[in-house]
Enzyme design. Structure first.
Site, PDB file in Angstrom:
ATOM      1  N   HIS A  98       0.803  -1.193   0.000  1.00 52.12           N
ATOM      2  CA  HIS A  98       0.000   0.000   0.000  1.00 52.12           C
ATOM      3  C   HIS A  98       0.857   1.273   0.000  1.00 52.12           C
ATOM      4  O   HIS A  98       0.600   2.226  -0.733  1.00 52.12           O
ATOM      5  CB  HIS A  98      -0.883  -0.070   1.238  1.00 52.12           C
ATOM      6  N   CYS A 104      -5.587  -2.472 -15.292  1.00 52.57           N
ATOM      7  CA  CYS A 104      -5.311  -1.415 -14.311  1.00 52.57           C
ATOM      8  C   CYS A 104      -4.230  -1.787 -13.295  1.00 52.57           C
ATOM      9  O   CYS A 104      -4.034  -1.081 -12.321  1.00 52.57           O
ATOM     10  CB  CYS A 104      -6.592  -1.026 -13.586  1.00 52.57           C
TER      11      CYS A 104
HETATM   12  C1  PEP Z   1      -4.459  -5.404  -9.137  1.00 50.56           C
HETATM   13  O1  PEP Z   1      -4.571  -6.365  -8.379  1.00 50.56           O
HETATM   14  O2  PEP Z   1      -3.778  -5.419 -10.169  1.00 50.56           O
HETATM   15  C2  PEP Z   1      -5.148  -4.140  -8.837  1.00 50.56           C
HETATM   16  C3  PEP Z   1      -5.167  -3.170  -9.714  1.00 50.56           C
HETATM   17  O3  PEP Z   1      -5.702  -3.998  -7.614  1.00 50.56           O
HETATM   18  P1  PEP Z   1      -4.899  -3.769  -6.243  1.00 50.56           P
HETATM   19  O4  PEP Z   1      -3.484  -3.452  -6.595  1.00 50.56           O
HETATM   20  O5  PEP Z   1      -5.595  -2.656  -5.542  1.00 50.56           O
HETATM   21  O6  PEP Z   1      -5.070  -5.078  -5.559  1.00 50.56           O
END
Ligand code: PEP
Ligand code: MG
Length: 764
Positions: free
Chosen positions: A367, A680
């Protein structure tokens, strides 16, 4: 004590040892005692001389420490090292390899048992026990020594990486100008030069940096105030509980209070402060020493008292830190460093003062790294061996491209990095010019570039970079900033701001994705395997109270804007998807038909981030309005590599052929069902990977705002046909390294290479 008990208590003692030298002493003392032999010694590999040096002993002549040196294969110790396996002899002196060192005084000891200390396939040292009686050590003793060696390996490897080993073996050797280099996981690209600020977690005795007192009287005053506050707390607890406790229990509180007196702990600490240590340092050192003494006691009742001392220690430290936080000044070039930096640590300091962040734990997709990326702050995670407490106040260079932290750099290194920072400034200025240029390939095909957001700051930055929409708004991020679940109205305001900022451009609101590495402070989840546990949509479905409130807030926030897309995280089966969709539509109908809101029906999509969803992509696509690939999680689940674990960070390959096949399969499935698909994960923001993704058929990318212009710049240089050719060849290659090398070799034009290859300033 059984051997297992001994082992446990040795490990405990080692864990609370003050420094590496004490670790070695504890081990030789305790192992000799447990095995009831004449000698226990540790030999450590010195990389400079490539010899195994006697580093600690209990039983041999202490003068021999540092003086007995054996090459691999030389003597019995060298033989253990060369063979990388234990040697157990009842008559050491008759073995052909026996080498006698008169200074050791070892002639009395006949039998020999040596076990190698191995870490990551390398022999770092040899642990030896010897005894006068001519008898072979038995199997259980051998097993015990091997177990201790295995425990020791991690500690030695850490000492080696932090420089403690060199200091132990060659105390006189001064490192060139004090420069020290540490490695971590490159998490947010960029270079910063600044001053380290060690961020300690509140009241962590083991995280207190070693600081000298600048004003002894002031430190003494702080200390006495903290003692008084703690005593007051204890007296209050005492009187509050007096009718619930028996006499002995009440007496315990009196013992606590008296431990703080000048004749006890208080007095020891005062002496250290007078000798020049800061109150926090003096207090933590004294308490750690006492914890260590209690922990090593055989009597279980006394061992338990270690917990009381620790508790008392934390209480007083808490007060000392409070007065420190009140007064703490952060330099304007703060490099935040800590054991496990988290979003909460950013609360005490204004963001403009942070030039870089380094965390000993966590990895590229933690994070904190995502926040760093959003804010454009160079970040290195997983710097496991960083002695961060010691570095407080030192000048450091953080190289977020290579994942390096260079403390007290030499002048020529500093100059090199300053020059590189200049170059990067020029590149960013060049990229700025692309802000209003269309995002098209060299053959004029439009590629949609969206951003991932969550903080207000990154939304502002995104607009500044010309983002065409938000492909992923991580709703959990504002949840982290609260002390309880935000109410429906509080959420609505946050979401509204986001949607208004971007309207009429689309905004994709992903429903709460907590669990895994993202635990809310007010909703702790304790699990052995959090990434395989209660996470994302699973929590939302189990807690309709939370989910429905969020859906209401999201939809109410979209009133009159018509730019809302709702995205469901962690979908791993169809039932889950259908249940979530049913709740989304239920909320929509309640709001519009029962409560009179005028809302456009939102588009609803599913994340493809679990391997099961790849295999069911058509089934999923048929039920939703769009798909979004979460390559961060997809990589972790497909390769069975924890995205946050620095130990396996070099196995986390977004260019792994298996991932490329999955990405191809997702596009094919989505096309069959005529369902739009975007990507994403962080991969979308990596310039070379973006080219490959175009070749695989992706046309919509969502990424951190910091990467947007760089990706736009590279896409503008390449045609779709070139990208397709690239993907076609990449799909035939067997591993990640070959794929990366191939992609790099395909583009040698300097205009393109400067967008993806980072100058390697540091010579090693
Ligand atoms: C992913 O898992 O690629 C994603 C975009 O979500 P997060 O990084 O928030 O788990
Ligand atoms: Mg994810």
């Amino acid at each position: 004590m059984t051997m297992l008990d001994s082992l446990r208590s040795i490990v405990q003692e080692v864990n609370s040892a003050r420094d590496f030298g004490s670790v070695l002493d504890i081990i030789v003392k305790r192992v000799r005692k447990t095995t009831d032999t004449g000698v226990c010694s540790i030999y450590l590999h010195d990389p400079v001389s490539d010899k195994y040096i006697l580093a600690a002993t209990e039983g041999l002549n202490p003068e021999a420490v540092g003086n007995i040196r054996l090459a691999a294969g030389e003597g019995l110790v060298g033989l253990v090292a060369a063979k990388a396996e234990p040697i157990n002899l009842d008559a050491a002196e008759s073995h052909p390899n026996f080498a006698y060192f008169p200074e050791s005084g070892e002639e009395r000891f006949r039998s020999f048992l040596g076990a190698p200390v191995i870490h990551h396939r390398k022999v770092l040292g040899v642990l030896v026990v010897q005894q006068a009686a001519r008898r072979r050590f038995d199997e259980s003793e051998e097993a015990f020594l091997v177990t201790v060696s295995a425990q020791l390996a991690g500690v030695i490897a850490h000492a080696s990486a932090t420089g403690q080993l060199t200091r132990q073996l060659s105390p006189d050797l001064v490192l060139s100008g004090g420069e020290r280099v540490f490695r971590g996981v490159a998490s947010v690209p960029g270079i910063s030069i600044g001053h380290a600020v060690a961020i300690t977690s509140p009241a962590d005795l083991y995280a207190v940096p070693h600081r000298a007192a600048s004003d002894i009287d002031h430190e003494l005053a702080l200390f006495h105030k903290a003692l008084e506050q703690t005593k007051q707390d204890l007296r209050t607890v005492h009187s509050d509980l007096s009718d619930k406790l028996n006499m002995e229990e009440r007496a315990l509180f009196d013992v606590y209070v008296s431990m703080l007196d000048d004749s006890s702990l208080g007095g020891e600490v005062t002496v250290l402060i007078r000798a020049g240590l800061s109150a926090q340092t003096a207090w933590s050192e004294v308490i750690i020493e006492h914890i260590r003494n209690f922990t090593s006691m055989e009597d279980a009742y006394l061992r338990e008292r270690a917990t009381d001392v620790r508790d008392l220690g934390r209480r007083v430290l808490g007060y000392l830190q409070q007065s420190q936080v009140d007064n703490k000044e952060f330099p304007s070039d703060s490099v935040l460093i800590g054991e496990e930096l988290a979003a909460a640590n950013l609360a005490d300091i204004s963001v403009e003062k942070i030039v870089a962040m380094v965390s000993a734990k966590g990895s590229r997709n933690s994070h904190l790294a995502i926040l760093g990326r959003a804010m454009g702050i160079p970040t290195v995670m997983g710097a496991i061996d960083l002695p961060w407490r010691e570095l407080d106040g030192n000048q450091v260079i953080v190289d977020g491209h290579l994942g390096l932290i260079i403390a007290n750099p030499r002048p020529e290194i500093l100059r090199g990095y300053m020059a590189q920072m200049e170059e990067e400034k020029i590149l960013s200025a060049d990229l700025e010019r692309l802000r209003d240029e269309p995002s098209v390939t060299a053959d004029n095909q439009h590629i949609t570039l969206w951003v991932n957001t969550g903080l207000r700051l990154d939304s502002l930055l995104s607009l500044d970079r010309g983002a065409e929409g938000v492909g992923l708004y991580r709703t959990e991020i504002p949840f982290f900033m609260q002390e309880r679940f935000p109410s429906e109205d509080e959420q609505r305001k946050i979401y509204r701001e986001q949607m208004e900022m971007f309207a009429p451009r689309p905004v994709t609101m992903r429903t709460l994705d907590i669990g895994g590495d993202k635990a809310l402070p007010y909703f702790p989840i304790e699990e052995a395997n959090p990434f395989l546990g209660w996470r994302g949509i699973r929590i939302s479905l189990d807690h309709p109270d939370i989910f429905l409130v969020q859906l209401r807030a999201i939809m109410r926030a979209s009133e009159g804007l018509e730019n809302l897309r709702i995205l469901l995280p962690m979908i791993s089966n169809i039932q889950e998807l259908e249940s979530a969709l049913a709740l989304v539509y239920r909320v929509y109908h309640e709001l519009t038909e029962e409560e009179g809101y005028t809302l456009t029906k939102p588009l609803v999509g599913a994340m493809i981030e679990v391997p099961a969803a790849v295999y069911q992509v058509q089934e999923i696509a048929r039920r939703v309005d769009f798909l979004s690939v979460g390559s961060n999680d997809l990589t972790q689940y497909l390769l069975a590599v924890d995205r946050n674990n620095p130990r396996v960070a070099d196995l986390y390959h977004t260019l792994h052929p298996a991932l490329l096949q999955a990405l191809k399969q997702i596009v094919a499935g989505a096309r069959e069902e005529n369902c739009p698909v975007s990507i994403c994960g962080e991969m979308a923001g990596d310039p070379l990977s973006a080219l490959l993704l175009v070749g695989l058929g992706y046309r919509v990318f969502s990424m951190s705002a910091t990467n947007l212009l760089r990706v736009k710049a590279i896409l503008r240089q390449v045609t779709v046909a070139q990208a397709e050719k690239l993907a076609e060849v990449a799909l035939t290659l067997p591993d990640n390294t070959q794929i990366r090398e191939y992609l790099e070799s395909a583009f040698t034009d300097p205009e393109i290479t400067r967008l993806y290859s980072w100058a390697k300033t540091y010579p090693y």
